[in-house]
Write a protein that holds these residues in place. Structure first.
Motif, PDB file in Angstrom:
ATOM      1  N   GLN A 177       0.833  -1.204   0.000  1.00 30.70           N
ATOM      2  CA  GLN A 177       0.000   0.000   0.000  1.00 30.70           C
ATOM      3  C   GLN A 177       0.870   1.257   0.000  1.00 30.70           C
ATOM      4  N   LEU A 178       1.914   1.267   0.809  1.00 29.76           N
ATOM      5  CA  LEU A 178       2.813   2.413   0.846  1.00 29.76           C
ATOM      6  C   LEU A 178       3.548   2.582  -0.493  1.00 29.76           C
ATOM      7  N   ILE A 184       5.907   3.638  -6.539  1.00 25.30           N
ATOM      8  CA  ILE A 184       7.003   2.736  -6.884  1.00 25.30           C
ATOM      9  C   ILE A 184       6.515   1.313  -7.123  1.00 25.30           C
ATOM     10  N   SER A 185       5.214   1.101  -7.009  1.00 27.94           N
ATOM     11  CA  SER A 185       4.645  -0.229  -7.239  1.00 27.94           C
ATOM     12  C   SER A 185       3.281  -0.075  -7.882  1.00 27.94           C
ATOM     13  N   LEU A 186       2.847  -1.088  -8.620  1.00 28.58           N
ATOM     14  CA  LEU A 186       1.571  -1.042  -9.317  1.00 28.58           C
ATOM     15  C   LEU A 186       0.439  -1.538  -8.416  1.00 28.58           C
ATOM     16  N   GLN A 187      -0.783  -1.092  -8.752  1.00 30.16           N
ATOM     17  CA  GLN A 187      -1.950  -1.505  -7.988  1.00 30.16           C
ATOM     18  C   GLN A 187      -2.172  -3.015  -8.071  1.00 30.16           C
ATOM     19  N   LYS A 188      -1.809  -3.589  -9.229  1.00 29.33           N
ATOM     20  CA  LYS A 188      -2.032  -5.031  -9.388  1.00 29.33           C
ATOM     21  C   LYS A 188      -1.199  -5.846  -8.400  1.00 29.33           C
ATOM     22  N   LEU A 190      -0.469  -4.863  -5.324  1.00 27.07           N
ATOM     23  CA  LEU A 190      -1.235  -4.795  -4.072  1.00 27.07           C
ATOM     24  C   LEU A 190      -2.426  -5.733  -4.121  1.00 27.07           C
ATOM     25  N   ASP A 191      -3.105  -5.778  -5.271  1.00 34.49           N
ATOM     26  CA  ASP A 191      -4.271  -6.659  -5.395  1.00 34.49           C
ATOM     27  C   ASP A 191      -3.874  -8.120  -5.249  1.00 34.49           C
ATOM     28  N   ARG A 192      -2.749  -8.497  -5.804  1.00 35.00           N
ATOM     29  CA  ARG A 192      -2.311  -9.900  -5.701  1.00 35.00           C
ATOM     30  C   ARG A 192      -2.032 -10.284  -4.245  1.00 35.00           C
ATOM     31  N   VAL A 193      -1.397  -9.404  -3.498  1.00 36.54           N
ATOM     32  CA  VAL A 193      -1.142  -9.684  -2.075  1.00 36.54           C
ATOM     33  C   VAL A 193      -2.453  -9.714  -1.294  1.00 36.54           C
ATOM     34  N   THR A 194      -3.371  -8.776  -1.660  1.00 35.13           N
ATOM     35  CA  THR A 194      -4.664  -8.725  -0.966  1.00 35.13           C
ATOM     36  C   THR A 194      -5.462 -10.008  -1.199  1.00 35.13           C
ATOM     37  N   ASN A 398      11.159 -10.025  -7.928  1.00 38.23           N
ATOM     38  CA  ASN A 398       9.846  -9.381  -8.008  1.00 38.23           C
ATOM     39  C   ASN A 398       8.848 -10.041  -7.063  1.00 38.23           C
ATOM     40  N   LEU A 399       7.622  -9.476  -7.053  1.00 39.46           N
ATOM     41  CA  LEU A 399       6.580  -9.956  -6.139  1.00 39.46           C
ATOM     42  C   LEU A 399       6.129 -11.367  -6.493  1.00 39.46           C
ATOM     43  N   THR A 400       6.157 -11.703  -7.768  1.00 36.45           N
ATOM     44  CA  THR A 400       5.728 -13.049  -8.181  1.00 36.45           C
ATOM     45  C   THR A 400       6.578 -14.112  -7.507  1.00 36.45           C
ATOM     46  N   ASP A 401       7.888 -13.906  -7.512  1.00 34.81           N
ATOM     47  CA  ASP A 401       8.761 -14.871  -6.849  1.00 34.81           C
ATOM     48  C   ASP A 401       8.484 -14.932  -5.344  1.00 34.81           C
ATOM     49  N   TRP A 402       8.211 -13.769  -4.743  1.00 39.62           N
ATOM     50  CA  TRP A 402       7.913 -13.726  -3.304  1.00 39.62           C
ATOM     51  C   TRP A 402       6.645 -14.527  -2.983  1.00 39.62           C
TER      52      TRP A 402
END
Length: 465
Positions: A177-178, A184-188, A190-194, A398-402
């Motif tokens: 969210q921050l 520095i990050s896309l909304q998508k 955040l949506d994937r984590v949500t 990236n977030l996908t790997d995380w």
């Protein structure tokens, strides 16, 4: 006032102690063996078997019967004496009068009846059968409670792990969210984590429901009030590196030790006795009797009750069955074939139980191997996630790997919990049915040692989180 206060404290104290008691597995099994409603059923069946034995014995004890009758011969029966005996004409006479009374007490004693003597031998086996049914029920209660207890632990630890995962997703969601707010990050992302966070919330709700159902099932199998809280013991949280090794090589199997096999043996004995009893029905029976009575008669009711004439007799009765051969022979053949089938089923059961034992050993070894492998896999998945998390924070990955790394941890946790529960089931399945068992032996084998390992894993996971 002091006396009343003391009485109130005496009444309240047991409930407080009951409410504060922490229930471990042995406590649950001990309570269940005393309070499970099925125990009452089998205890009543044992009492019924004792009553049936007394009934069979009573057939060889003296029996006393008292009977009384009153007859009003509305038209008195007459007998005819032919002409030429007391005169040229037939003579009509009555051998009784209109009103007759008769009272008699008769004592009968069976002197010899081989079928009854043979049937008495079944009493011992009927009592043994009732005792074995009680033992079988206790084994079932122990297994069910052990199953429910371990299931409760697995669901509770699953819930602990899910909450740990939820906390990780929540922290990452706040970070995303921050990052979105700073551009520095896309909304998508955040949506994937949500989405993963919301999935964890749903999984927690399902786990909470499963835990409630498991606790209620444990209460039911224990005979514990459903509406009363059952505080299951939280075992000391020790870091046990490896699950205990079960030495299956040391176990010895014999089908005669199984309660089911022993029940089949007793059933075979009962069928054999029934066969001999039917055969003994062809022998004569001898009974002794003694009776005493009084009878009265008169043209009016009064003399029939007032003027009584006593009589008595003793004697023997010999009964020889002659013309029931076909019925008895058919019954004997039925009993003979049932007895033969029971012996054959014993042989079949012996082989079946040997196969079940070997299968249980194989399943237990496999479950233990899977358990050790899945635990190592959790450690590997956690190690990968820590590395990936560090790389993500530094911007290397990236977030996908995380998310993939975190999903791998969740999958490894689920696999481990499933392996752990399977190991529990295979262990307690091997205990009551395969080996010689009493309640104390069951409690010693169904231990809480593995539960320490589950909680240790959960604590370790929380620390890493």
């Amino acid at each position: 006032m002091k006396v009343k206060l003391i009485l109130i404290l005496i009444c309240i104290l047991p409930f407080k102690l009951f409410a504060q008691q922490q229930w471990n597995l042995k406590d649950c099994i001990a309570y269940g063996l005393k309070n499970n409603r099925s125990s009452v059923v089998y205890e009543n069946e044992k009492k019924a078997a004792d009553a049936k034995a007394k009934e069979a014995l009573a057939a060889y004890l003296p029996s006393l019967n008292v009977s009384s009758s009153f007859d009003d011969n509305l038209k008195v029966q007459q007998s005819i004496i032919p002409a030429g005996i007391f005169g040229p004409d037939p003579l009509r006479i009555s051998l009784t009068q209109r009103y007759n009374t008769n009272s008699v007490a008769e004592l009968d004693q069976t002197i010899f009846d081989q079928s009854l003597l043979t049937g008495l031998k079944a009493n011992k086996y009927s009592r043994q059968q009732a005792d074995l049914n009680i033992k079988k029920n206790e084994e079932t209660v122990i297994y069910n409670i052990g199953n429910d207890y371990y299931q409760t632990y697995v669901y509770r630890e699953q819930l602990r792990l899910l909450r740990s995962n939820l906390e990780i997703y929540y922290k990452q969601m706040k970070i995303s969210q921050l990052q979105v707010q700073k551009g520095i990050s896309l909304q998508k992302d955040l949506d994937r984590v949500t989405v993963n966070y919301n999935n964890a919330v749903s999984q927690i709700r399902v786990a909470e429901s499963n835990l409630t159902l498991a606790r209620n099932q444990l209460k039911y199998d224990m005979g514990f009030p459903i509406s009363t809280e059952l505080p299951v013991d939280t075992v000391a949280q020790e870091n046990l590196a490896n699950p205990p090794v079960t030495n299956v090589e040391a176990t010895r199997f014999s089908p005669e030790n199984r309660t089911d096999y022993q029940l089949s043996e007793i059933n075979s004995q009962l069928l054999n006795i029934d066969q001999k009893r039917i055969k003994a029905g062809a022998l004569p029976t001898l009974t002794g009797y003694a009776k005493y009575g009084e009878y009265g008669y008169g043209t009016t009711i009064g003399p029939a009750f007032n003027h009584l004439n006593p009589y008595s007799a003793v004697g023997l009765k010999l009964s020889i069955p002659l013309f029931n051969f076909y019925k008895r022979n058919a019954q004997y053949n039925q009993a003979k074939y049932k007895s033969m089938n029971a012996l054959e089923n014993l042989k079949l059961d012996s082989g079946k139980y040997a196969v079940e034992y070997q299968s249980a050993i194989t399943k237990l070894v496999k479950a233990q191997s899977n358990l050790e492998s899945d635990k190592r896999n959790i450690e590997l998945a956690e190690s990968v996630f820590r590395t990936t998390d560090l790389q993500y924070k530094k911007g290397v990955t990236n977030l996908t790997d995380w998310l993939d790394a975190r999903t791998s941890v969740k999958d490894a946790q689920n696999n481990y919990l499933n392996s752990l529960y399977t190991f529990y089931l295979d262990k307690i399945l091997l205990t009551p049915d395969m080996l010689p068992i009493d309640s104390d032996y069951a409690l010693s084998l169904i231990d809480a040692f593995l539960v320490h390992h589950v909680i240790a894993l959960a604590v370790e996971t929380e620390d890493q989180a």
